[in-house]
Scaffold this motif. Structure first.
Motif, PDB file in Angstrom:
ATOM      1  N   ARG A  58     -28.179 -89.243 -26.142  1.00  0.00           N
ATOM      2  CA  ARG A  58     -27.197 -88.476 -26.913  1.00  0.00           C
ATOM      3  C   ARG A  58     -27.586 -88.449 -28.393  1.00  0.00           C
ATOM      4  O   ARG A  58     -27.486 -87.408 -29.044  1.00  0.00           O
ATOM      5  CB  ARG A  58     -25.793 -89.063 -26.739  1.00  0.00           C
ATOM      6  N   ARG A  59     -28.029 -89.588 -28.922  1.00  0.00           N
ATOM      7  CA  ARG A  59     -28.442 -89.640 -30.328  1.00  0.00           C
ATOM      8  C   ARG A  59     -29.624 -88.705 -30.572  1.00  0.00           C
ATOM      9  O   ARG A  59     -29.670 -87.995 -31.574  1.00  0.00           O
ATOM     10  CB  ARG A  59     -28.806 -91.080 -30.723  1.00  0.00           C
ATOM     11  N   ARG A  60     -30.567 -88.720 -29.627  1.00  0.00           N
ATOM     12  CA  ARG A  60     -31.744 -87.857 -29.773  1.00  0.00           C
ATOM     13  C   ARG A  60     -31.345 -86.386 -29.691  1.00  0.00           C
ATOM     14  O   ARG A  60     -31.805 -85.564 -30.481  1.00  0.00           O
ATOM     15  CB  ARG A  60     -32.777 -88.186 -28.694  1.00  0.00           C
ATOM     16  N   TRP A  61     -30.498 -86.056 -28.709  1.00  0.00           N
ATOM     17  CA  TRP A  61     -30.056 -84.667 -28.570  1.00  0.00           C
ATOM     18  C   TRP A  61     -29.366 -84.183 -29.842  1.00  0.00           C
ATOM     19  O   TRP A  61     -29.639 -83.084 -30.323  1.00  0.00           O
ATOM     20  CB  TRP A  61     -29.103 -84.539 -27.377  1.00  0.00           C
ATOM     21  N   ILE A  62     -28.473 -85.005 -30.377  1.00  0.00           N
ATOM     22  CA  ILE A  62     -27.750 -84.618 -31.586  1.00  0.00           C
ATOM     23  C   ILE A  62     -28.711 -84.434 -32.754  1.00  0.00           C
ATOM     24  O   ILE A  62     -28.575 -83.500 -33.555  1.00  0.00           O
ATOM     25  CB  ILE A  62     -26.667 -85.664 -31.917  1.00  0.00           C
ATOM     26  N   SER A  63     -29.722 -85.295 -32.864  1.00  0.00           N
ATOM     27  CA  SER A  63     -30.702 -85.177 -33.946  1.00  0.00           C
ATOM     28  C   SER A  63     -31.497 -83.882 -33.852  1.00  0.00           C
ATOM     29  O   SER A  63     -32.012 -83.375 -34.862  1.00  0.00           O
ATOM     30  CB  SER A  63     -31.659 -86.374 -33.930  1.00  0.00           C
ATOM     31  N   LEU A  64     -31.601 -83.331 -32.634  1.00  0.00           N
ATOM     32  CA  LEU A  64     -32.336 -82.085 -32.414  1.00  0.00           C
ATOM     33  C   LEU A  64     -31.447 -80.846 -32.568  1.00  0.00           C
ATOM     34  O   LEU A  64     -31.918 -79.719 -32.407  1.00  0.00           O
ATOM     35  CB  LEU A  64     -32.972 -82.083 -31.023  1.00  0.00           C
ATOM     36  N   GLY A  65     -30.164 -81.070 -32.842  1.00  0.00           N
ATOM     37  CA  GLY A  65     -29.255 -79.942 -33.035  1.00  0.00           C
ATOM     38  C   GLY A  65     -28.401 -79.607 -31.834  1.00  0.00           C
ATOM     39  O   GLY A  65     -27.675 -78.608 -31.844  1.00  0.00           O
ATOM     40  N   HIS A  66     -28.479 -80.434 -30.777  1.00  0.00           N
ATOM     41  CA  HIS A  66     -27.627 -80.205 -29.611  1.00  0.00           C
ATOM     42  C   HIS A  66     -26.169 -80.441 -29.998  1.00  0.00           C
ATOM     43  O   HIS A  66     -25.858 -81.167 -30.930  1.00  0.00           O
ATOM     44  CB  HIS A  66     -28.000 -81.172 -28.482  1.00  0.00           C
ATOM     45  N   SER A  85     -36.830 -79.585 -27.046  1.00  0.00           N
ATOM     46  CA  SER A  85     -35.744 -79.818 -26.085  1.00  0.00           C
ATOM     47  C   SER A  85     -36.155 -79.359 -24.697  1.00  0.00           C
ATOM     48  O   SER A  85     -36.755 -78.287 -24.541  1.00  0.00           O
ATOM     49  CB  SER A  85     -34.478 -79.073 -26.526  1.00  0.00           C
ATOM     50  N   ASP A  86     -35.806 -80.141 -23.686  1.00  0.00           N
ATOM     51  CA  ASP A  86     -36.163 -79.808 -22.301  1.00  0.00           C
ATOM     52  C   ASP A  86     -35.391 -78.606 -21.784  1.00  0.00           C
ATOM     53  O   ASP A  86     -35.879 -77.876 -20.922  1.00  0.00           O
ATOM     54  CB  ASP A  86     -35.898 -80.996 -21.374  1.00  0.00           C
ATOM     55  N   ARG A  87     -34.174 -78.403 -22.287  1.00  0.00           N
ATOM     56  CA  ARG A  87     -33.316 -77.311 -21.808  1.00  0.00           C
ATOM     57  C   ARG A  87     -32.783 -76.527 -23.008  1.00  0.00           C
ATOM     58  O   ARG A  87     -32.138 -77.108 -23.885  1.00  0.00           O
ATOM     59  CB  ARG A  87     -32.137 -77.862 -20.980  1.00  0.00           C
ATOM     60  N   ILE A 114     -23.935 -81.155 -24.243  1.00  0.00           N
ATOM     61  CA  ILE A 114     -24.789 -81.676 -25.297  1.00  0.00           C
ATOM     62  C   ILE A 114     -26.217 -81.888 -24.811  1.00  0.00           C
ATOM     63  O   ILE A 114     -27.149 -82.034 -25.605  1.00  0.00           O
ATOM     64  CB  ILE A 114     -24.195 -82.993 -25.859  1.00  0.00           C
ATOM     65  N   GLU A 115     -26.414 -81.881 -23.502  1.00  0.00           N
ATOM     66  CA  GLU A 115     -27.759 -82.081 -22.947  1.00  0.00           C
ATOM     67  C   GLU A 115     -28.661 -80.863 -23.138  1.00  0.00           C
ATOM     68  O   GLU A 115     -29.879 -80.936 -22.909  1.00  0.00           O
ATOM     69  CB  GLU A 115     -27.667 -82.417 -21.449  1.00  0.00           C
ATOM     70  N   THR A 116     -28.084 -79.742 -23.560  1.00  0.00           N
ATOM     71  CA  THR A 116     -28.817 -78.488 -23.683  1.00  0.00           C
ATOM     72  C   THR A 116     -28.698 -77.941 -25.108  1.00  0.00           C
ATOM     73  O   THR A 116     -27.632 -78.029 -25.718  1.00  0.00           O
ATOM     74  CB  THR A 116     -28.271 -77.446 -22.683  1.00  0.00           C
ATOM     75  N   ARG A 117     -29.781 -77.381 -25.615  1.00  0.00           N
ATOM     76  CA  ARG A 117     -29.755 -76.759 -26.946  1.00  0.00           C
ATOM     77  C   ARG A 117     -29.353 -75.298 -26.798  1.00  0.00           C
ATOM     78  O   ARG A 117     -29.946 -74.556 -26.009  1.00  0.00           O
ATOM     79  CB  ARG A 117     -31.149 -76.856 -27.586  1.00  0.00           C
TER      80      ARG A 117
END
Length: 211
Positions: A58-66, A85-87, A114-117
């Motif tokens: 979750r921290r990584r996803w949020i850092s990527l803009g998710h 991002s994978d998705r 949040i798992e997807t951008r």
């Protein structure tokens, strides 16, 4: 007579199901009773590690803009996003009413998944991408997994053929493409699902720019 026989059969079936559930619960309770302190500690540690991994994701996803629905302003940025991002769900849009309808739904789903951008890019300002990905009809969603476009949602044809579709209809379509995590029921709040109010009804004042 026939009705009483049907009733008796149904009652037996219900009792059979109840007995099977009770037996399963008994087995699970018995298995738990057999666990010693070491076993319980292993289970606790395993669960803790799972929670830590998910928190890190979750921290990584949020850092990527998710978690937000954002706009890409340059074609080069598109490639950076899909590599990171994978998705990714990318909305190719123009300033018209149908694309504004899609924007409203995607903004909601970005918060829920949040798992997807979730991003958007103006097609007319991205001629290379539009040509490479054969973007003709707008809005078009490019559904991207592991840096490759895996599927498209073109216009509203797959969403009921009208702009009066609910957000969970789009959510189910994205789940079918496996670009979001989905457990078989909409992740949206019940009020959102049950109301199924169209974006046209709730945002009628924004339609002045429609084409």
């Amino acid at each position: 007579m026939a009705d009483s026989m049907v009733q008796e059969i149904l009652e037996k079936q219900v009792l059979s199901v109840v007995k099977a559930v009770e037996d399963q619960l008994d087995d699970e309770i018995a298995a738990l009773d057999k666990l010693d302190e070491d076993d319980l500690e292993v289970l606790r540690e395993r669960r803790l590690q799972q929670m830590k991994k998910m928190a890190e994701k979750r921290r990584r996803w949020i850092s990527l803009g998710h978690g937000e629905y954002t706009e890409i302003h340059a074609e080069k940025e598109f490639f950076s996003v899909v590599k990171a991002s994978d998705r990714v769900v990318c909305h190719f849009y123009r300033e018209n009413w149908p694309c504004k309808v899609m924007d409203k739904h995607l903004a909601e789903l970005a918060k829920q998944h949040i798992e997807t951008r979730f991003v958007k890019i103006q097609a007319e300002k991205s001629p290379f991408l539009a040509d490479k990905l054969k973007i003709v009809v707008l809005p078009t969603l490019a559904l991207i997994k592991k840096a490759k476009v895996d599927d498209y949602v073109v216009g509203f044809d797959q969403l009921g053929g009208t702009d009066d579709f609910s957000t969970d209809v789009l959510e189910e379509r994205l789940a079918k493409a496996q670009v979001i995590f989905y457990e078989g029921e909409s992740s949206l709040p019940k009020s959102t699902n049950q109301t199924k109010r169209s974006v046209r009804q709730s945002e009628a004042n924004d339609s002045s720019d429609s084409e």
